[in-house]
Design a protein around this motif. Structure first.
Motif, mmCIF file in Angstrom:
data_model
loop_
_atom_site.group_PDB
_atom_site.id
_atom_site.type_symbol
_atom_site.label_atom_id
_atom_site.label_comp_id
_atom_site.label_asym_id
_atom_site.label_seq_id
_atom_site.Cartn_x
_atom_site.Cartn_y
_atom_site.Cartn_z
ATOM 1 N N ASP A 1 -23.842 -28.802 -15.585
ATOM 2 C CA ASP A 1 -22.836 -29.242 -16.546
ATOM 3 C C ASP A 1 -23.169 -28.849 -17.982
ATOM 4 O OD1 ASP A 1 -21.076 -30.412 -14.723
ATOM 5 O OD2 ASP A 1 -22.128 -32.330 -14.789
ATOM 6 N N ALA A 2 -24.373 -28.363 -18.238
ATOM 7 C CA ALA A 2 -24.779 -28.035 -19.609
ATOM 8 C C ALA A 2 -23.876 -26.968 -20.224
ATOM 9 C CB ALA A 2 -26.234 -27.599 -19.651
ATOM 10 N N LEU A 3 -23.587 -25.905 -19.493
ATOM 11 C CA LEU A 3 -22.733 -24.850 -20.044
ATOM 12 C C LEU A 3 -21.314 -25.352 -20.261
ATOM 13 C CD1 LEU A 3 -23.907 -21.679 -18.096
ATOM 14 C CD2 LEU A 3 -24.384 -22.301 -20.474
ATOM 15 N N ARG A 4 -20.840 -26.159 -19.352
ATOM 16 C CA ARG A 4 -19.509 -26.760 -19.489
ATOM 17 C C ARG A 4 -19.467 -27.627 -20.750
ATOM 18 N NH1 ARG A 4 -17.782 -31.761 -17.993
ATOM 19 N NH2 ARG A 4 -15.607 -32.013 -17.495
ATOM 20 N N SER A 5 -20.508 -28.433 -20.952
ATOM 21 C CA SER A 5 -20.580 -29.294 -22.130
ATOM 22 C C SER A 5 -20.634 -28.464 -23.410
ATOM 23 C CB SER A 5 -21.807 -30.202 -22.045
ATOM 24 O OG SER A 5 -21.687 -31.103 -20.971
ATOM 25 N N LEU A 6 -21.387 -27.386 -23.387
ATOM 26 C CA LEU A 6 -21.480 -26.504 -24.551
ATOM 27 C C LEU A 6 -20.114 -25.913 -24.881
ATOM 28 C CD1 LEU A 6 -23.121 -25.016 -26.711
ATOM 29 C CD2 LEU A 6 -23.696 -23.307 -24.954
ATOM 30 N N ALA A 7 -19.403 -25.445 -23.872
ATOM 31 C CA ALA A 7 -18.083 -24.859 -24.104
ATOM 32 C C ALA A 7 -17.107 -25.890 -24.666
ATOM 33 C CB ALA A 7 -17.541 -24.254 -22.809
ATOM 34 N N ARG B 1 -18.117 -26.691 -28.398
ATOM 35 C CA ARG B 1 -17.689 -25.611 -29.291
ATOM 36 C C ARG B 1 -16.179 -25.638 -29.489
ATOM 37 N NH1 ARG B 1 -21.420 -20.810 -26.703
ATOM 38 N NH2 ARG B 1 -23.265 -21.101 -28.018
ATOM 39 N N THR B 2 -15.441 -25.903 -28.420
ATOM 40 C CA THR B 2 -13.981 -25.981 -28.510
ATOM 41 C C THR B 2 -13.569 -27.128 -29.422
ATOM 42 O OG1 THR B 2 -13.704 -25.054 -26.297
ATOM 43 C CG2 THR B 2 -11.850 -26.304 -27.188
ATOM 44 N N TYR B 3 -14.129 -28.320 -29.191
ATOM 45 C CA TYR B 3 -13.778 -29.485 -30.005
ATOM 46 C C TYR B 3 -14.061 -29.232 -31.479
ATOM 47 C CZ TYR B 3 -13.802 -32.073 -25.521
ATOM 48 O OH TYR B 3 -13.576 -32.517 -24.240
ATOM 49 N N CYS B 4 -15.210 -28.630 -31.768
ATOM 50 C CA CYS B 4 -15.569 -28.361 -33.159
ATOM 51 C C CYS B 4 -14.649 -27.323 -33.796
ATOM 52 C CB CYS B 4 -17.033 -27.943 -33.261
ATOM 53 S SG CYS B 4 -18.153 -29.328 -32.958
ATOM 54 N N ARG B 5 -14.220 -26.364 -33.038
ATOM 55 C CA ARG B 5 -13.266 -25.386 -33.568
ATOM 56 C C ARG B 5 -11.919 -26.038 -33.846
ATOM 57 N NH1 ARG B 5 -13.190 -19.982 -30.135
ATOM 58 N NH2 ARG B 5 -11.586 -19.501 -31.683
ATOM 59 N N ILE B 6 -11.493 -26.941 -32.979
ATOM 60 C CA ILE B 6 -10.214 -27.634 -33.184
ATOM 61 C C ILE B 6 -10.250 -28.452 -34.473
ATOM 62 C CG2 ILE B 6 -8.721 -29.495 -32.304
ATOM 63 C CD1 ILE B 6 -9.345 -28.400 -29.462
ATOM 64 N N THR B 7 -11.382 -29.120 -34.740
ATOM 65 C CA THR B 7 -11.478 -29.963 -35.935
ATOM 66 C C THR B 7 -11.946 -29.195 -37.168
ATOM 67 O OG1 THR B 7 -13.761 -30.643 -35.513
ATOM 68 C CG2 THR B 7 -11.997 -32.027 -34.573
ATOM 69 N N GLY B 8 -12.247 -27.930 -37.009
ATOM 70 C CA GLY B 8 -12.742 -27.159 -38.141
ATOM 71 C C GLY B 8 -14.135 -27.585 -38.569
ATOM 72 N N GLY B 9 -14.918 -28.108 -37.614
ATOM 73 C CA GLY B 9 -16.282 -28.524 -37.906
ATOM 74 C C GLY B 9 -16.400 -29.937 -38.448
ATOM 75 N N ARG B 10 -15.285 -30.627 -38.609
ATOM 76 C CA ARG B 10 -15.330 -32.016 -39.070
ATOM 77 C C ARG B 10 -15.727 -32.935 -37.921
ATOM 78 N NH1 ARG B 10 -10.819 -29.734 -40.860
ATOM 79 N NH2 ARG B 10 -9.513 -30.846 -39.399
ATOM 80 N N PRO B 11 -16.033 -34.210 -38.217
ATOM 81 C CA PRO B 11 -16.356 -35.164 -37.150
ATOM 82 C C PRO B 11 -15.250 -35.218 -36.097
ATOM 83 C CG PRO B 11 -16.945 -36.081 -39.265
ATOM 84 C CD PRO B 11 -16.176 -34.803 -39.549
ATOM 85 N N ARG C 1 -26.082 -28.755 -33.664
ATOM 86 C CA ARG C 1 -25.716 -27.516 -34.364
ATOM 87 C C ARG C 1 -26.583 -26.356 -33.884
ATOM 88 N NH1 ARG C 1 -24.915 -31.374 -38.239
ATOM 89 N NH2 ARG C 1 -26.993 -31.166 -39.166
ATOM 90 N N HIS C 2 -27.875 -26.629 -33.689
ATOM 91 C CA HIS C 2 -28.780 -25.593 -33.176
ATOM 92 C C HIS C 2 -28.344 -25.136 -31.788
ATOM 93 C CE1 HIS C 2 -32.469 -23.349 -32.463
ATOM 94 N NE2 HIS C 2 -32.557 -23.964 -31.295
ATOM 95 N N TRP C 3 -28.024 -26.094 -30.926
ATOM 96 C CA TRP C 3 -27.608 -25.786 -29.553
ATOM 97 C C TRP C 3 -26.311 -24.980 -29.541
ATOM 98 C CZ3 TRP C 3 -24.244 -28.858 -25.919
ATOM 99 C CH2 TRP C 3 -24.363 -28.394 -24.603
ATOM 100 N N MET C 4 -25.351 -25.372 -30.387
ATOM 101 C CA MET C 4 -24.088 -24.633 -30.461
ATOM 102 C C MET C 4 -24.315 -23.193 -30.913
ATOM 103 S SD MET C 4 -21.485 -27.501 -31.966
ATOM 104 C CE MET C 4 -20.341 -26.251 -32.486
ATOM 105 N N ALA C 5 -25.232 -23.014 -31.840
ATOM 106 C CA ALA C 5 -25.484 -21.675 -32.389
ATOM 107 C C ALA C 5 -26.242 -20.785 -31.430
ATOM 108 C CB ALA C 5 -26.253 -21.783 -33.714
ATOM 109 N N THR C 6 -27.199 -21.373 -30.694
ATOM 110 C CA THR C 6 -28.092 -20.551 -29.857
ATOM 111 C C THR C 6 -27.744 -20.594 -28.370
ATOM 112 O OG1 THR C 6 -29.670 -22.347 -29.483
ATOM 113 C CG2 THR C 6 -30.005 -20.952 -31.455
ATOM 114 N N GLY C 7 -27.157 -21.704 -27.930
ATOM 115 C CA GLY C 7 -26.889 -21.861 -26.494
ATOM 116 C C GLY C 7 -28.135 -22.106 -25.690
ATOM 117 N N GLU C 8 -29.273 -22.339 -26.366
ATOM 118 C CA GLU C 8 -30.543 -22.571 -25.655
ATOM 119 C C GLU C 8 -30.438 -23.848 -24.832
ATOM 120 O OE1 GLU C 8 -33.536 -22.687 -28.672
ATOM 121 O OE2 GLU C 8 -33.401 -20.546 -29.054
#
Length: 123
Positions: free
Chosen positions: A46-52, A55-65, A113-120
């Motif tokens: 589920d980690a990749l699903r959660s990452l996707a 990232r989607t939620y943050c793009r929808i909000t423009g990076g806001r909470p 933020r680190h996880w979103m940027a790197t996907g590690e």
């Protein structure tokens, strides 16, 4: 939906069905306990699903909470996935803020933020 398609393609997963959008806030979502109650325990797949999703939620909000009651669109709200949000909060990727930002919200932590940027992989 285009953002959802892009982010799931980015982690090489099929796009899930469309978001649930409603005019009202997601019932019960204003309390952190609701997000964790009855939330299925995710597995490592589920980690990749959660990452996707994140990232989607943050793009929808423009990076806001991320408003707990749903991500605001013009007149509707996109309801976030309960299992995903529960996992991300427990893993320290999101932090719940019961006040502020006009309503209870989730904010992306430094770890998130680190996880979103790197996907590690999450540790």
């Amino acid at each position: 939906m285009a953002i959802l398609d892009e982010e799931f393609a980015r982690v090489d997963l099929p796009t899930p069905p469309a978001f649930t959008t409603e005019k009202q806030k997601l019932p019960g979502s204003q309390k952190l306990a609701w997000w964790h109650a009855d939330a299925a325990e995710p597995d490592s797949a589920d980690a990749l699903r959660s990452l996707a999703y994140l990232r989607t939620y943050c793009r929808i909000t423009g990076g806001r909470p991320l408003p707990a009651g749903g991500l605001r669109l013009h007149k509707d709200r996109v309801w976030m996935d309960k299992v995903t949000i529960s996992r991300l909060e427990r893993d320290g990727i999101l932090a719940f803020e019961p006040t502020g930002h006009f309503e209870p919200s989730f904010v992306v932590t430094e770890k998130g933020r680190h996880w979103m940027a790197t996907g590690e992989a999450l540790t």
